[in-house]
Write a protein that holds these residues in place. Structure first.
Motif, PDB file in Angstrom:
ATOM      1  N   LEU A  40       0.833  -1.212   0.000  1.00 42.36           N
ATOM      2  CA  LEU A  40       0.000   0.000   0.000  1.00 42.36           C
ATOM      3  C   LEU A  40       0.862   1.255   0.000  1.00 42.36           C
ATOM      4  O   LEU A  40       0.668   2.157  -0.815  1.00 42.36           O
ATOM      5  CB  LEU A  40      -0.916  -0.013   1.234  1.00 42.36           C
TER       6      LEU A  40
ATOM      7  N   ARG B 139       2.670   1.844  -3.273  1.00 44.60           N
ATOM      8  CA  ARG B 139       1.776   2.318  -4.336  1.00 44.60           C
ATOM      9  C   ARG B 139       1.405   3.782  -4.149  1.00 44.60           C
ATOM     10  O   ARG B 139       1.283   4.523  -5.126  1.00 44.60           O
ATOM     11  CB  ARG B 139       0.518   1.443  -4.398  1.00 44.60           C
TER      12      ARG B 139
ATOM     13  N   SER C 248      -4.633   2.595  -5.030  1.00 45.53           N
ATOM     14  CA  SER C 248      -4.270   1.915  -3.789  1.00 45.53           C
ATOM     15  C   SER C 248      -5.252   2.235  -2.679  1.00 45.53           C
ATOM     16  O   SER C 248      -5.576   1.379  -1.860  1.00 45.53           O
ATOM     17  CB  SER C 248      -2.852   2.300  -3.363  1.00 45.53           C
TER      18      SER C 248
ATOM     19  N   TYR D  59      -7.672  -0.164  -0.422  1.00 44.35           N
ATOM     20  CA  TYR D  59      -7.667  -0.031   1.032  1.00 44.35           C
ATOM     21  C   TYR D  59      -9.099   0.082   1.564  1.00 44.35           C
ATOM     22  O   TYR D  59      -9.494  -0.601   2.499  1.00 44.35           O
ATOM     23  CB  TYR D  59      -6.859   1.194   1.455  1.00 44.35           C
TER      24      TYR D  59
ATOM     25  N   VAL E 181      -6.711  -4.383   2.462  1.00 39.95           N
ATOM     26  CA  VAL E 181      -5.396  -4.122   3.072  1.00 39.95           C
ATOM     27  C   VAL E 181      -5.585  -4.040   4.579  1.00 39.95           C
ATOM     28  O   VAL E 181      -6.541  -3.440   5.030  1.00 39.95           O
ATOM     29  CB  VAL E 181      -4.825  -2.806   2.526  1.00 39.95           C
TER      30      VAL E 181
END
Length: 270
Positions: free
Chosen positions: A244, A247, A261, A265, A270
């Motif tokens: 994460l 990115r 990203s 999330y 994530v």
């Protein structure tokens, strides 16, 4: 017997102790005499504001905060003025800065960092939807309330969508060097939303690592590290967190990795 002390009042607010002080302003604790609600009263000296050519910045900060009503952003209640002073009435947030939490307790567990990061992203996304770009996101400008909820503060360097030039970009380089996106440094214009997302990525790294991803006492070296996204994730980060952060901290704002990203999330992957 001494007569009872008369409390100073500004409008309907009883003014108490000083809780913060800067170059252009004092912040005092105050209480709404009608509701009993505690507030923070930011008091600016008009003469100092004019002398230091801060009038436009103050106007922009007020205009910005009037647009924003979100649970993770410090609320502006009202603005008043006298011949010599400007009074900005703000939500009173008691839990201190997120910066202090990291400074005193070090890095966070991933679940705790995720919670703060989620609140930050929600607040920033809302600001962007209202045409507001913060441009100085850092742990010192993230406050915590009594329940530990995050509150974005200090919109003094923010930009409104009206400031975007014909090329669709902002052109004023500003912010705190360690948290600034590479495209802000290269002086060719930048997208305010994408630049804010980079700062969010730096904040997430700091929460999880306990230190900055880009740091150097020499500004030229610091800018070089930022421009090349030269950083190393600490070994205790999970693979998902590393992915994460990598990115988001993509030095090329055109690849859209920062935005993608955050979508991953927010979907809970994530």
């Amino acid at each position: 017997m001494n007569p009872p002390k008369i409390k100073r009042r500004v409008g309907k607010y009883e003014v108490g102790r000083t809780i913060g002080e800067g170059t252009f302003a004092k912040v005092k604790f105050a209480r709404n005499s009608e509701t009993g609600e505690p507030v923070a009263l930011k008091i600016l000296d008009k003469e100092k504001v004019l002398k230091h050519k801060m009038a436009e910045q103050i106007k922009r900060e007020i205009a910005t905060m009037k647009l924003i009503k979100h649970p993770n952003v410090v609320r502006l209640y009202e603005v008043m003025g006298s011949k010599t002073k400007i009074f900005i009435v703000l939500e009173f947030v008691t839990g201190g800065e997120l910066f202090d939490k990291i400074a005193h307790h070090g890095r966070m567990r991933e679940d705790e960092a995720r919670r703060y990061f989620h609140q930050l992203v929600n607040a920033v996304d809302y600001c962007h939807s209202r045409g507001v770009y913060h441009r100085d996101l850092k742990p010192e400008n993230l406050l915590l309330d009594t329940c530990g909820n995050l509150k974005v503060s200090d919109f003094g360097l923010s930009a409104l969508s009206q400031q975007v030039r014909d090329d669709g970009l902002l052109h004023t380089a500003c912010g705190t060097p360690n948290y600034v996106a590479p495209e802000v440094l290269n002086d060719r214009g930048y997208d305010g939303a994408t630049a804010d997302l980079w700062s969010c990525g730096v904040i997430l790294f700091v929460l999880l690592a306990g230190y900055l991803p880009f740091d150097d006492s020499n500004l030229v070296n610091l800018y070089k590290k930022i421009s090349g996204a030269e950083f190393t994730c600490p070994p205790w980060l999970s693979f998902a967190a590393m992915k994460l952060i990598t990115r988001i901290l993509d030095p090329n704002p055109m690849t859209k990795h920062r935005h993608e990203s955050l979508c991953f999330y927010c979907m809970g992957n994530v």
